[in-house]
Design an enzyme around this catalytic site. Structure first.
Site, mmCIF file in Angstrom:
data_model
loop_
_atom_site.group_PDB
_atom_site.id
_atom_site.type_symbol
_atom_site.label_atom_id
_atom_site.label_comp_id
_atom_site.label_asym_id
_atom_site.label_seq_id
_atom_site.Cartn_x
_atom_site.Cartn_y
_atom_site.Cartn_z
ATOM 1 N N GLU A 271 -11.457 -0.060 -2.991
ATOM 2 C CA GLU A 271 -10.606 0.512 -1.927
ATOM 3 C C GLU A 271 -9.426 1.224 -2.593
ATOM 4 O OE1 GLU A 271 -9.387 -2.893 0.405
ATOM 5 O OE2 GLU A 271 -8.178 -3.731 -1.202
ATOM 6 N N ASP B 227 0.822 -1.221 0.000
ATOM 7 C CA ASP B 227 0.000 0.000 0.000
ATOM 8 C C ASP B 227 0.856 1.270 0.000
ATOM 9 O OD1 ASP B 227 -2.088 -1.887 0.458
ATOM 10 O OD2 ASP B 227 -1.874 -1.655 2.621
HETATM 11 O O1 FUB Z 1 -3.136 -3.588 3.551
HETATM 12 C C1 FUB Z 1 -4.413 -3.824 4.080
HETATM 13 C C2 FUB Z 1 -5.455 -3.506 3.079
HETATM 14 O O2 FUB Z 1 -5.257 -4.292 1.921
HETATM 15 C C3 FUB Z 1 -5.423 -2.089 2.566
HETATM 16 O O3 FUB Z 1 -5.930 -1.155 3.459
HETATM 17 C C4 FUB Z 1 -6.192 -2.282 1.314
HETATM 18 O O4 FUB Z 1 -6.147 -1.202 0.436
HETATM 19 C C5 FUB Z 1 -5.554 -3.526 0.765
HETATM 20 O O5 FUB Z 1 -4.350 -3.248 0.094
#
Ligand code: FUB
Length: 344
Positions: free
Chosen positions: A243, A31
């Protein structure tokens, strides 16, 4: 790349075909939120760790506990790990799951924004500050009032306004906030998602207050329309928001980019202002090894770069990822050229 495919992958061969290699290999990182501060590239990633929590649709296996900051002279130089910058045990309101962070700078103060589950298991977004881009960061005693869900991305516009984009469905809990208040798990982890023919759930945007510690307005929906001006539907899983919000500005246009989650694409949409509406533009990155895809887009010395992650170093383990960087090209019409993470 879906998880059930990893049994068939020859990782040695795949890593030779990868267009870029992990920026660091001594820890797992994911991320990546990249920014240029004082001419140097700083990367604010999640710090993935091994743990015994089984894989589930809520992402419980993403059990991260702290953040490290990385930095680089240029996109092609070696990355330095500046060590632990903030640990969950030092955040009074947080219990677990330090997920994707972001950072910004204002008046010489560096702000780290991060999601974590509070003491009741509800994702909130917190802020911590430092006088150095590498921390250590001192957290505020409480999360941002009225904050919820995950994946904060803070964008500074040319007029000096700061906006936070955030949200994520499934384990990111956005669907539980559809009515404005938090709904319990209900009939299962994916309860409260819209039906396939309904508009998809939207990422959120809120302008930040001058001290960057609070929302200056009630969060608003980021609407992504198709080429006919209709909002993308929940069943359009190849294009709808899941997301990993990010915002960058290119030639006066606002590019909102995001992950489609369960279909594993990074996509973007273009608008005329920070709030949108945005029109779907296409794919930035085809699926990588690992379930998640999450990125940032950063300009350095007049060229643009995509920071992203994959699970190639861990041989496909979903929650053990590594951050990477590759150049990103806007074509003459402002469209982003789709990147293939592995050569044919
Ligand atoms: O790294 C945890 C979660 O997985 C992140 O918050 C999301 O965007 C995904 O990458």
């Amino acid at each position: 790349m879906p998880e059930d495919a990893i049994d068939h992958i020859n990782f040695e061969e795949l890593n030779q075909r990868a267009i870029s290699q992990p920026l660091v290999k001594h820890i797992y990182t994911a991320d990546p939120s990249a920014h240029v501060f004082n001419g140097r590239i700083y990367i604010y990633p999640s710090h993935d760790i091994e743990n015994d929590t089984p894989f589930d649709d809520l992402g419980s296996h993403f059990a991260m506990e702290d953040y490290h900051v990385l930095s680089m002279d240029t996109p092609s130089s070696a990355a330095i790990d500046h060590g632990p910058a903030l640990h969950v045990k030092d955040v009074p309101w947080a219990s677990k799951q330090m997920w994707a962070p972001d950072a910004t700078e204002k008046n010489g103060v560096y702000y780290l924004f991060f999601p974590a589950k509070d003491l009741e298991g509800i994702f909130r977004i917190g802020v911590a500050t430092s006088d150095s881009p590498t921390g250590p960061f001192i957290p505020q005693p409480l999360p941002i009032p009225e904050s919820f869900s995950i994946d904060p991305a803070v964008f500074k516009d040319d007029d000096g306004s700061y906006y936070m984009y955030f949200g994520g469905i499934w384990g990111g809990q956005l669907q539980r906030w559809r009515t404005g208040s938090f709904k319990a798990e209900g009939e299962g982890p994916l309860a409260h998602l819209p039906e396939t023919g309904e508009p998809a759930l939207s990422a959120k945007i809120a302008r930040l207050t001058d001290d960057l510690l609070s929302f200056d307005e009630t969060p608003k929906d980021i609407i992504i329309n198709d080429e006919h001006g209709h909002p993308l539907l929940a069943g359009d899983t190849d294009r709808r928001f899941f997301e990993a919000s990010w915002m960058h500005k290119y030639k006066g246009k606002y590019y909102f980019s995001y992950s489609t989650g369960d279909t594993h694409f990074l996509c973007y949409a273009i608008g005329d202002n920070p709030y949108g509406p945005f029109t779907y533009g296409g794919r930035i990155l085809e699926p990588v090894v690992g379930w998640t895809s999450h990125h940032s887009i950063c300009e350095f010395e007049g060229r643009w770069y995509l920071f992203y992650h994959d699970s190639s170093l861990s041989k496909g383990i979903t929650h053990l990822r590594s951050v990477k960087v590759t150049e990103l090209i806007h074509d003459e019409n402002g469209l982003i050229q789709t990147i293939q993470p592995y050569k044919p």
